[in-house]
Design an enzyme around this catalytic site. Sequence first.
Site, PDB file in Angstrom:
ATOM      1  N   ASN A 430       0.718  -1.364  -0.052  1.00 45.03           N
ATOM      2  CA  ASN A 430       0.021   0.162  -0.184  1.00 45.03           C
ATOM      3  C   ASN A 430       0.948   1.253  -0.055  1.00 45.03           C
ATOM      4  O   ASN A 430       1.664   1.531   0.966  1.00 45.03           O
ATOM      5  CB  ASN A 430      -0.651   0.009   1.194  1.00 45.03           C
ATOM      6  CG  ASN A 430      -1.855   1.426   1.454  1.00 45.03           C
ATOM      7  OD1 ASN A 430      -2.256   1.824   0.415  1.00 45.03           O
ATOM      8  ND2 ASN A 430      -1.336   2.072   2.601  1.00 45.03           N
ATOM      9  N   GLU A 431       1.005   1.893  -0.961  1.00 38.96           N
ATOM     10  CA  GLU A 431       1.419   3.073  -1.150  1.00 38.96           C
ATOM     11  C   GLU A 431       2.976   3.449  -0.572  1.00 38.96           C
ATOM     12  O   GLU A 431       3.299   4.241   0.032  1.00 38.96           O
ATOM     13  CB  GLU A 431       0.706   4.114  -0.455  1.00 38.96           C
ATOM     14  CG  GLU A 431      -0.825   4.458  -0.889  1.00 38.96           C
ATOM     15  CD  GLU A 431      -1.763   5.226  -0.173  1.00 38.96           C
ATOM     16  OE1 GLU A 431      -1.359   5.515   1.050  1.00 38.96           O
ATOM     17  OE2 GLU A 431      -2.775   5.964  -0.462  1.00 38.96           O
TER      18      GLU A 431
END
Length: 505
Positions: A430-431
């Site tokens: 995630n990111e």
Amino acid sequence: MRKNLLLIAIILLTGIAPSLSAQVSFGKPEKINENWRFILNDQKDGQAVALNDSRWQQVSLPHDWSVKGQLSPTLASCTGFLPGGIGWYRKTIDIPADKQGEKVYLYFEGVYNRSEVFLNGESLGKRPNGYISFMYDATPHIKYGEENVIAVRVDHSQSADSRWYTGSGIYRDVWLVYANPVHIAQWGVYAYPEEVRNGYKLNVEVDIQNEEKSNVSLTVLNELFSPEGKLVAKESKRLVVEAGKENKLTTSLRVNKPSLWSLSDPNLYELKTTVLKGKVVTDQTVTRTGFRSYTFDANKGFALNGEWMKVKGVCIHHDAGVLGAAVPQDVWKRRLETLKEVGVNAIRTSHNPQATDLYNLCDEMGILVLNEMYDEWVFPKRKWLEGWNFGTPGFEGSYDIFKEWSEIDLADFVRRDRNHISVFAWSIGNEVDYPNDPYSHPVLGGEKAGFTQASYGGYNPDAPDAMELGDIAKRLVKVVKTFDNARPVTAGLAGVAMSNETEYP
């Protein structure tokens, strides 16, 4: 008919019941959540059998000690202004003398975090990731016919190690598993549907472990039951497993017109896998599965069973507000029902593996799951301590265990959850590509024409090179595809313009 009656009789005589409640996919699991002792400090020799723990707090699992702690503005805002710390858990269990000769395992669905498990004073192992389910073979240290002491040290002293509330402790179920030395491996049954001409087939892989001292010749029977409980397909195959080794059986079961799993009609089948040594059942498990097809098209989008639709999803973290991280199944059910009522048809497990209850409910209720692992890789993200995007950030996290544990944890994550029919894709991060948090790339300098984004300070040549993201992503994708080649792999992007210059995801 006589063969069927004989098989039923064998199962009853051996006392083996199909394992559907625990995730381990073998043996006879027993939940051991009651009558634990707990203390919130780093007790010296907390694993010692002779330690007097009578004055410790008595607790039942799942248990999250942080949510019961004192809120304080001196604690990190990123994890809810609640404390972490180091705690110990202990429990005494009786292992009957008549279990001599059986294997004994301890299975933990989730301990946050950096745990070490002991049995009778001996360390069974450490698992630093707080979201991963794990199991230990306790057999070498078991005292049959006597009391045995389980002790678990949980180290959440790095309390500001996440960008959301994590909780602390043994916050998911714990199981004791008895098994024959010849048994299905942990998460050893893998079933995945495939659409073929005039119907579907269920591809089945079964890994068998032989922990005896001689080779064994086995029969592995797979039986598929419809949502109504009707036997619709079966297959029996022979398998030889060498002493002290593991072997895999591969087969498929054909169903011409199955009842498909969909958002409105989440039809579920049960695959019963039986392992026989001669006429004796050595192991048996039931795996819930189903039939459905996915289509991903760059121009049309996503289709389930040929029906094009929008994936209307939300991100769900593993906690439940003031209930903390030890979330009852009824709470999950109510939340999912509410989400479906407002039109949600998918969830993303932000940003780590979640409790089995959640996936089971999504299977049953017809909710798609984007199953995600990792919020950071080899470098930490900023963790805000004094407010939201305010003050001086901290840099505690899980990055320090990534190189040693990332592929092990990811493999266990996929093997644990790959049979959930609701899971339609995997996410490996995630990111992790936040510009300058910590990765950077020359495109952030703004000199390249075309699609751009906020530069967050511009190109920083002293920061880690964003090109490394592609190398890590390819390695993680390879792990996922080793254990499940039936679903796509993606990742959540934050720095799209920068990531487009790399091979992430």
